[in-house]
Design a protein around this motif. Structure first.
Motif, PDB file in Angstrom:
ATOM      1  N   MET A  20       0.814  -1.219   0.000  1.00  0.00           N
ATOM      2  CA  MET A  20       0.000   0.000   0.000  1.00  0.00           C
ATOM      3  C   MET A  20       0.848   1.271   0.000  1.00  0.00           C
ATOM      4  N   SER A  29       2.624   4.204  -7.249  1.00  0.00           N
ATOM      5  CA  SER A  29       2.624   3.706  -5.873  1.00  0.00           C
ATOM      6  C   SER A  29       1.210   3.318  -5.463  1.00  0.00           C
ATOM      7  N   GLN A  87      -0.596   4.605  -3.282  1.00  0.00           N
ATOM      8  CA  GLN A  87      -1.496   5.749  -3.119  1.00  0.00           C
ATOM      9  C   GLN A  87      -2.004   6.270  -4.458  1.00  0.00           C
ATOM     10  N   ASP A  88      -1.125   6.172  -5.487  1.00  0.00           N
ATOM     11  CA  ASP A  88      -1.581   6.604  -6.810  1.00  0.00           C
ATOM     12  C   ASP A  88      -2.683   5.697  -7.326  1.00  0.00           C
ATOM     13  N   SER A 117      -4.635   3.887  -5.434  1.00  0.00           N
ATOM     14  CA  SER A 117      -5.483   3.500  -4.305  1.00  0.00           C
ATOM     15  C   SER A 117      -6.954   3.394  -4.701  1.00  0.00           C
TER      16      SER A 117
END
Lengths: 318, 424
Positions: A53, A71, A73-74, A76
């Motif tokens: 994550m 990532s 978060q990108d 998510s």
């Protein structure tokens, strides 16, 4: 595109002051799979999921999600994550909270409201929509958190110990939804140290201990390679199979009850050879079963002793 | 950006809807109203002081003093004649009347007062500065006239010589004489200090509380799986800041309304005379520039302290720990408060200048100075530039600490570990 990896870890390592939480871990979660990350407490499961994550970053190695760069978060919006440490804003109203958690995933507020209501209805929380989280029981809060994980229709759902602290009824409810999500094509990656659950749910597993991979692969394959040496036989009374069971080239040990026996074969022996031997000896079999080892048995065989020694070593080091 | 917006929105709405916001918003003006109304109401009692003049003089000075005291309007003076030997008995009986609250106090005057200027006041209200000041001024005038009279100066000449000087102070700003008096400047500076100190502290601590809440409830992990720590921190600080602006707006608006309507308010309280006096109260001119300075320093000061409070919160595990760990940050904010009087006494002095340039004190120091004295634009720009640079630097450092700290539980980090977090 059915067998590509949704999550690919390539040699990831995470060090903390004094110990290594995850060591050169490589694994692939195939698209559409229900994948179990198994290991004893402190094996590095939560650390691994947090790295996926990008809540924490690995010191070494590469993590590729959906075969894309970017990532956690990108991406998510495409991932649902249920952390091990459950937590919600206690003062917020249930629906407002769900909408907020969906919004930070990039879901439109109106859409989030609608699906929030749908899920609350579905999990029997319709009457609690406007209540504060604080007014909910622990079990209800867990369900709300689960809704928050799947509300935005993620392609990948990551669940860290999803059944911890749930009563049997709610465990069933959550399990049903996991199965349903899986059927609709969602990839599920979950961690647990309870093998019976993993055994029933998973298509593929990875067992880790002390931050290192012990084994991984499809569930059937794992069982085949790490078991198949246990045979249960039952006979009609009268026949004698003593000679066969004492053949030490064939049988490692046997637990003979007379008409019933649990047999452990010598490593590498085909169970069919035992069957032949028994028939040749004139036994009339009522049951011949190559018992699949339970995942728990494999787990304990592979991890049990090792984990115990590992802990002892760590303690002397510290 | 949409994610930050969602965080801002949540912080703002959850706060504005809460009981505490409503209580705080109402309580602020009630306090302000109290600050204006209570002196008026208390002033009523102070309207007429009953004072006895225990007169042991032989020159008629006591009589003249009594007359002058009665001439003030707020004092009712009675003369009690005695002589030197029975002075203490008379004083004792007057002390009993003070006890019975028949009079507020009494002045003892003897012939010595004109020679060595010594007199004595005994009463209940000795701590009332204005009462004592009135008495002292009148006594001084009386003694002054008496001495001149004794030297044979014409009483009418004395009367003319005593016409008081009235020094009106008007502030020069941008080369123009304003109607702003010294008192008004002081009032404005004081209001600036009060609002800035309260607001920066109040909302900074709210940011801290918000971070601690996310940590203790462990909701932080869900949040960091969707948001970058920076997005979360920025959204939080902006959201709480928006609440701060709203609340300040309500307070300042209400305060202005109260001041504009002060005459009506005073007459509602049944203070006709006071209302007239209030109408003549010179109020500070609050120019656009003053508002801009106030807002700029509030926002920058709030950002600076909110970032520090957030970093502190990220280091701790509980509300109780946070309250301890916040002390150094709060102390930084208290410095300009402790030195307020120094700034106001000498707003161009080196201490005041330093306080308005040092970034941790300038958010309060500069606006207070701005209200008290004209400040060259270059100095203002310099102070702002230093502050902005510091805000950027501190926010960056705080962001690094925040990013690591929010997921750490257990022992509070030491300095060395913090440095590792910042570098990491």
């Amino acid at each position: 595109m059915s067998n590509d990896a949704v999550v690919a870890l390539q040699g990831i390592t995470k060090r903390y002051a004094g110990h290594i939480a995850v060591r050169e871990l490589t694994l692939n979660v195939p698209r559409g799979a229900v994948y179990g990350l198994l290991g004893p407490n402190g094996a590095g499961k939560t650390t691994t999921l947090r790295m996926i994550m990008s809540i924490i970053l690995p010191d070494e190695g590469r993590i590729v999600l959906f075969g894309e760069s970017g990532s956690g978060q990108d991406l998510s919006q495409r991932i649902g994550y249920l952390p091990e440490e459950r937590g919600l804003y206690r003062k917020m109203k249930v629906l407002d909270l769900l909408v907020f958690l969906a919004e930070i995933k990039g879901v439109d507020r109106r859409v989030a409201r609608r699906s929030g209501r749908y899920w609350l209805e579905r999990l029997g929380l319709a009457d609690w929509t406007e209540k504060k989280i604080d007014d909910l029981s622990k079990g209800m809060q867990q369900k709300v958190q689960f809704i928050a994980t799947v509300l935005h229709r993620p392609e990948l759902v990551i669940l860290d110990e999803p059944f911890a602290g749930l009563d049997p009824v709610n465990t069933q409810v959550i399990k049903d939804i996991v199965v349903e999500l899986s059927k609709s094509g969602t990839t599920i990656l979950f961690s647990t140290h309870i093998m019976q659950q993993a055994e029933k749910l998973c298509d593929a597993v990875c067992i880790i201990a002390r931050g290192q991979k012990v084994l991984d692969g499809g569930l059937a394959e794992v069982k085949r390679t790490h078991g198949g040496r246990h045979v249960v036989i039952a006979l009609e009374p009268g026949g004698s199979v003593d000679r066969v069971l004492r053949d030490r080239t064939l049988v490692l040990q046997a637990n003979d009850y007379g008409n019933y026996a649990e047999v452990e074969l010598v490593d590498g022996v085909d169970p069919q050879r035992l069957l032949h031997g028994l028939i040749e000896a004139g036994a009339r079999l009522t049951r011949f079963e190559v018992a699949e080892p339970s995942l728990e048995k494999i787990f304990i065989d592979k991890v049990g002793a090792e984990a115990a020694t590992a802990r002892a070593v760590e303690e002397t080091n510290a | 950006m949409r994610k930050i917006w969602a965080v801002i929105r949540r912080e703002f709405l959850e706060r504005v809807r809460s009981k505490w916001f409503i209580i705080g918003t109402v309580l602020g003006p009630v306090l302000m109203f109290g600050i204006i109304a209570i002196p008026i109401l208390v002033g009523e009692r102070g309207g007429n002081r009953t004072v006895a003049v225990l007169d042991a003089t032989t020159t008629g000075f006591g009589e003249r003093l009594t007359g002058m005291l009665n001439g003030v309007g707020t004092v009712i003076a009675q003369r009690v004649i005695t002589d030197a030997p029975s002075l203490e008995d008379a004083a004792a009986s007057l002390a009993r009347r003070v006890e019975l609250e028949a009079i507020d106090g009494f002045i003892i005057v003897t012939d010595a007062v004109v020679d060595d200027g010594r007199a004595e006041y005994r009463g209940r209200n000795v701590t009332s500065l204005t009462d004592m000041q009135t008495l002292q001024v009148i006594l001084r005038n009386a003694v002054f006239s008496e001495r001149l009279r004794r030297e044979g100066v014409d009483p009418s000449l004395v009367a003319r010589a005593r016409i008081p000087v009235n020094l009106t102070t008007k502030k020069i700003r941008d080369g123009k004489v304003t109607e702003e008096s010294g008192e008004a400047s002081f009032f404005l500076a004081y209001a600036m200090w009060f609002l800035l100190y309260i607001a920066i502290l109040l909302y900074g601590i709210q940011v801290m509380g918000s971070v601690v809440e996310e940590k203790t409830t462990r909701v932080i992990e869900v949040l960091t799986s969707s948001l970058r720590p920076f997005q979360l921190l920025a959204g939080k600080i902006l959201g709480v800041g928006a609440v701060g602006l709203l609340q300040l707006g309500i307070w300042v608006g209400f305060g202005k309304l109260m001041l504009d309507q002060r005459v009506r308010v005073a007459s509602l309280l049944g203070q006709g005379e006071e209302a007239a006096a209030l109408a003549n109260l010179s109020l500070p001119e609050v120019s656009f520039m003053t508002i801009a300075v106030f807002l700029a320093y509030f926002l920058l000061g709030y950002f600076l302290y909110a970032a520090m409070f957030a970093a502190v919160a990220a280091m701790v595990n509980s509300e109780a720990e946070a309250r301890q760990a916040q002390t150094p940050v709060v102390m930084l904010l208290v410095i300009p408060t402790v030195l307020m009087i120094g700034i106001l006494n000498n707003p161009d002095g080196s201490m005041a200048v330093a306080l308005s340039l040092i970034p941790f004190t300038s958010p309060i120091g500069m606006p207070v100075r701005w209200a008290a004295t004209p400040i060259p634009l270059t100095e203002l720009a310099g102070s702002l530039a230093i502050l902005v640079a510091t805000v950027v630097a501190i926010t960056w450092i705080a962001g690094r600490i925040y990013r690591v700290g929010i997921l750490m539980y257990g022992k509070k980090p030491g300095i060395r570990e913090l440095i590792r977090w910042v570098r990491g």
